[in-house]
Design a protein around this motif. Sequence first.
Motif, short mmCIF file in Angstrom:
data_model
loop_
_atom_site.label_atom_id
_atom_site.label_comp_id
_atom_site.label_asym_id
_atom_site.label_seq_id
_atom_site.Cartn_x
_atom_site.Cartn_y
_atom_site.Cartn_z
N VAL A 68 16.91 -17.64 3.56
CA VAL A 68 16.08 -16.86 2.64
C VAL A 68 16.62 -15.45 2.45
O VAL A 68 16.69 -14.91 1.35
CB VAL A 68 14.62 -16.82 3.15
CG1 VAL A 68 13.79 -15.84 2.32
CG2 VAL A 68 14.00 -18.21 3.10
N GLU B 131 16.35 -21.10 8.67
CA GLU B 131 15.62 -20.98 7.41
C GLU B 131 15.48 -19.51 6.99
O GLU B 131 15.65 -19.17 5.81
CB GLU B 131 14.24 -21.62 7.56
CG GLU B 131 14.29 -23.13 7.74
CD GLU B 131 12.91 -23.72 7.93
OE1 GLU B 131 11.94 -22.93 8.02
OE2 GLU B 131 12.79 -24.96 7.98
N THR B 132 15.19 -18.65 7.95
CA THR B 132 15.03 -17.23 7.64
C THR B 132 16.35 -16.63 7.15
O THR B 132 16.38 -15.83 6.22
CB THR B 132 14.53 -16.46 8.86
OG1 THR B 132 13.32 -17.06 9.34
CG2 THR B 132 14.27 -15.00 8.52
N ASN C 32 13.61 -9.96 7.55
CA ASN C 32 14.20 -11.23 8.01
C ASN C 32 14.93 -11.08 9.33
O ASN C 32 14.88 -11.99 10.17
CB ASN C 32 15.15 -11.77 6.93
CG ASN C 32 14.40 -12.24 5.69
OD1 ASN C 32 13.76 -13.28 5.70
ND2 ASN C 32 14.46 -11.46 4.63
N VAL D 279 13.87 -21.98 12.76
CA VAL D 279 13.31 -20.80 12.09
C VAL D 279 14.41 -19.81 11.74
O VAL D 279 14.45 -19.24 10.64
CB VAL D 279 12.24 -20.13 12.97
CG1 VAL D 279 11.78 -18.82 12.35
CG2 VAL D 279 11.07 -21.07 13.19
N LEU E 9 5.85 -18.36 11.64
CA LEU E 9 6.90 -18.98 12.45
C LEU E 9 7.40 -18.05 13.54
O LEU E 9 7.94 -18.49 14.55
CB LEU E 9 8.06 -19.41 11.55
CG LEU E 9 7.78 -20.54 10.55
CD1 LEU E 9 8.99 -20.77 9.66
CD2 LEU E 9 7.41 -21.82 11.29
N ASP F 272 3.99 -17.61 5.75
CA ASP F 272 4.52 -18.74 6.51
C ASP F 272 5.65 -18.30 7.44
O ASP F 272 5.71 -18.73 8.60
CB ASP F 272 5.03 -19.81 5.54
CG ASP F 272 3.90 -20.48 4.76
OD1 ASP F 272 2.74 -20.37 5.21
OD2 ASP F 272 4.18 -21.08 3.70
N ARG F 273 6.56 -17.45 6.95
CA ARG F 273 7.68 -17.03 7.78
C ARG F 273 7.21 -16.16 8.94
O ARG F 273 7.73 -16.23 10.06
CB ARG F 273 8.72 -16.29 6.94
CG ARG F 273 9.46 -17.20 5.98
CD ARG F 273 10.74 -16.56 5.48
NE ARG F 273 10.50 -15.41 4.62
CZ ARG F 273 10.27 -15.48 3.32
NH1 ARG F 273 10.25 -16.67 2.73
NH2 ARG F 273 10.07 -14.40 2.61
N GLN G 16 5.40 -7.33 2.83
CA GLN G 16 6.55 -7.76 3.63
C GLN G 16 6.84 -6.76 4.74
O GLN G 16 7.05 -7.14 5.90
CB GLN G 16 7.77 -7.91 2.73
CG GLN G 16 9.02 -8.42 3.45
CD GLN G 16 10.21 -8.48 2.51
OE1 GLN G 16 10.57 -7.50 1.88
NE2 GLN G 16 10.84 -9.66 2.41
N LEU H 197 12.41 -11.26 12.13
CA LEU H 197 12.04 -12.65 12.45
C LEU H 197 13.14 -13.33 13.25
O LEU H 197 12.87 -14.05 14.23
CB LEU H 197 11.77 -13.41 11.16
CG LEU H 197 10.63 -12.92 10.26
CD1 LEU H 197 10.47 -13.84 9.06
CD2 LEU H 197 9.33 -12.84 11.04
N GLY I 150 4.76 -17.46 1.05
CA GLY I 150 6.01 -17.65 1.77
C GLY I 150 6.20 -16.62 2.86
O GLY I 150 6.68 -16.93 3.96
#
Length: 355
Positions: free
Chosen positions: A212, A208-209, A179, A205, A248, A244-245, A276, A182, A241
């Motif tokens: 999460v 949201e990241t 995360n 982004v 982004l 999708d991340r 991941q 990102l 998911g």
Amino acid sequence: MIAKLHLYLVDLAATVVIGVLVGYAMVEHQDKPWWLVVPGAALVALPVAVRRWWPVPALVVTTLATVAVVVGQVLPVVALGAPVGAICFALYTVAVEHTRAWSLTGLVGAVVAVSGVSGGEPENVLVGVAVLGAVWVIGYTTRLRRSMLAKETSQQAEQALADERLRIARELHDVVAHNLSLIAVQAANAAHVRSPDHAYEALTVISETSRVALTEMRGLLGVLRSDADLAPSPGLAGLPGLADRASLAGVTVALDVRGDSAVPDGVGVSVYRIVQESLTNVVKHAAPASCTVLVEVTPEAVRIDVTDDGPGVKELGVGHGLIGMRERVAVYDGTFGAGPGPDGGFRVVAELPIR
């Protein structure tokens, strides 16, 4: 509880048998009245019934009672077998429950008492020493074995705790690395673009990241709290998911999950974390790029193939990402490979057997 009850019933049966034998010997050989027989037999035998609660008092009482009934000529010397049996029961418990100093003291006292009332004949003394010594050795050996078993159990518990902490550390590494990568990419985009729309999109982004990441970290750290209400562990259902991340963050991900997604929880978590970590590496080292993620589930194993078309790397690093993926695969005796792809880019391949 039932096992303990059986032990207490054995002690009670031994008490009855010893009491009957001692009482019979008193009546048969000495022809003593009942008001001497009953108390004498009770003092010798009853401590066996309570030896598990009070080992030392039981040994002292039954030993002194044996000496008293023999010295008082209530019990003949030839009938010492039953009283010595009672002493053996109590001595064994003392050797098991108490320290070596206490149990050796009890052994010496019992040997002296039995030898003193046995008439002093060498063969009687040797038999008494041999019998009581053997009982003490058995009891002390039992104590050592239980101590070693307790120590081994404690070490296993500590190892399990260490393994759990290592698992949590690995999970936290995967969550934070993915995360934050990102977030770092989007923050860099927001800092360099001049368009407010692009900057707003990057900040969305990041928001949201971050949310999460915090949710996953709370779930993992909640493992350390007994009152935690934990969310389900991530598995194959969470792969979209991840895709999708990553998208982004500038990585176009083509996800293909084949076969039945119902796999054991541990395998599912490992698959999720391997994908991941692979996507994290693509975001950090290859973005913008395209990436293909293939997860194929068969009755025998789960195969993972993550390939990107980025610039690739000349040498593999020694970061914790690849090490963590190898460790996850090694837990299931699977196979793992990572390196430049045949057509460029980078490729991660892993196979986890389903046991």
